[in-house]
Design a protein around this motif. Sequence first.
Motif, mmCIF file in Angstrom:
data_model
loop_
_atom_site.group_PDB
_atom_site.id
_atom_site.type_symbol
_atom_site.label_atom_id
_atom_site.label_comp_id
_atom_site.label_asym_id
_atom_site.label_seq_id
_atom_site.Cartn_x
_atom_site.Cartn_y
_atom_site.Cartn_z
ATOM 1 N N ILE A 66 39.103 43.292 44.637
ATOM 2 C CA ILE A 66 40.399 43.868 44.264
ATOM 3 C C ILE A 66 41.456 42.776 44.178
ATOM 4 N N LEU A 67 41.487 41.875 45.131
ATOM 5 C CA LEU A 67 42.456 40.774 45.114
ATOM 6 C C LEU A 67 42.264 39.870 43.904
ATOM 7 N N VAL A 68 41.019 39.570 43.573
ATOM 8 C CA VAL A 68 40.734 38.707 42.423
ATOM 9 C C VAL A 68 41.133 39.409 41.126
ATOM 10 N N THR A 69 40.833 40.697 41.023
ATOM 11 C CA THR A 69 41.179 41.457 39.816
ATOM 12 C C THR A 69 42.680 41.515 39.605
ATOM 13 N N VAL A 70 43.430 41.660 40.655
ATOM 14 C CA VAL A 70 44.884 41.719 40.552
ATOM 15 C C VAL A 70 45.472 40.326 40.358
ATOM 16 N N GLY A 71 44.907 39.332 40.996
ATOM 17 C CA GLY A 71 45.485 37.989 41.005
ATOM 18 C C GLY A 71 45.233 37.163 39.767
ATOM 19 N N PRO A 124 45.105 37.808 36.367
ATOM 20 C CA PRO A 124 46.057 37.880 35.246
ATOM 21 C C PRO A 124 47.407 37.228 35.551
ATOM 22 N N SER A 125 47.911 37.402 36.747
ATOM 23 C CA SER A 125 49.196 36.783 37.075
ATOM 24 C C SER A 125 49.049 35.264 37.191
ATOM 25 N N PHE A 126 47.892 34.797 37.616
ATOM 26 C CA PHE A 126 47.643 33.365 37.696
ATOM 27 C C PHE A 126 47.594 32.761 36.287
ATOM 28 N N ALA A 127 47.004 33.470 35.332
ATOM 29 C CA ALA A 127 46.974 32.994 33.946
ATOM 30 C C ALA A 127 48.390 32.897 33.397
#
Length: 172
Positions: free
Chosen positions: A22-27, A29-32
Amino acid sequence: MKRTAAGFTLLDLLTTMVVLSILVTVGIPSFASIIRNNRIAGHTNELVTTLTYARSEAMKRGDVVTTCASEDQATCAGSNDWSTGWIVFVDLNLDGARDVTEELLQVWTEIGGGLELDSSLQFLQYASTGLTTPVITNGDFELMKPGYDGTDARCIRIGNTGRIFTERDTCS
């Protein structure tokens, strides 16, 4: 003697994996978005540095210094697409195009990363006074990634005194 179990259970491991996914999925796109914005900010700073350098060299040397878009990093491209790179040179004949006898001061290669750098100018000249020559009334550079909104763009404006201003949006 009391014996305690050490280690993780299967339930602990599955719970950890679900939270991590869940953290990776949310994080991601914002990291890109952060990477894209940093890339745009970096290239904006490079162009502002170039123009500031050209202005200061013109004042220091007492000659006209020109910055132009360049595809081969040796001559001016004669286009408004600065994505291919740009050069700074002493423009002795004031024609906005580099001749082999004119000193090449600095070179920047293409920006890459799918970014576009377009301008209303094919070249920009600074006189020994630090003013643009001829005086510019509409000198804009727009750096952006196609397909994204204006918050992922930068507008670099050249004032009529030769000063450089940046805005976090498109130039239109």
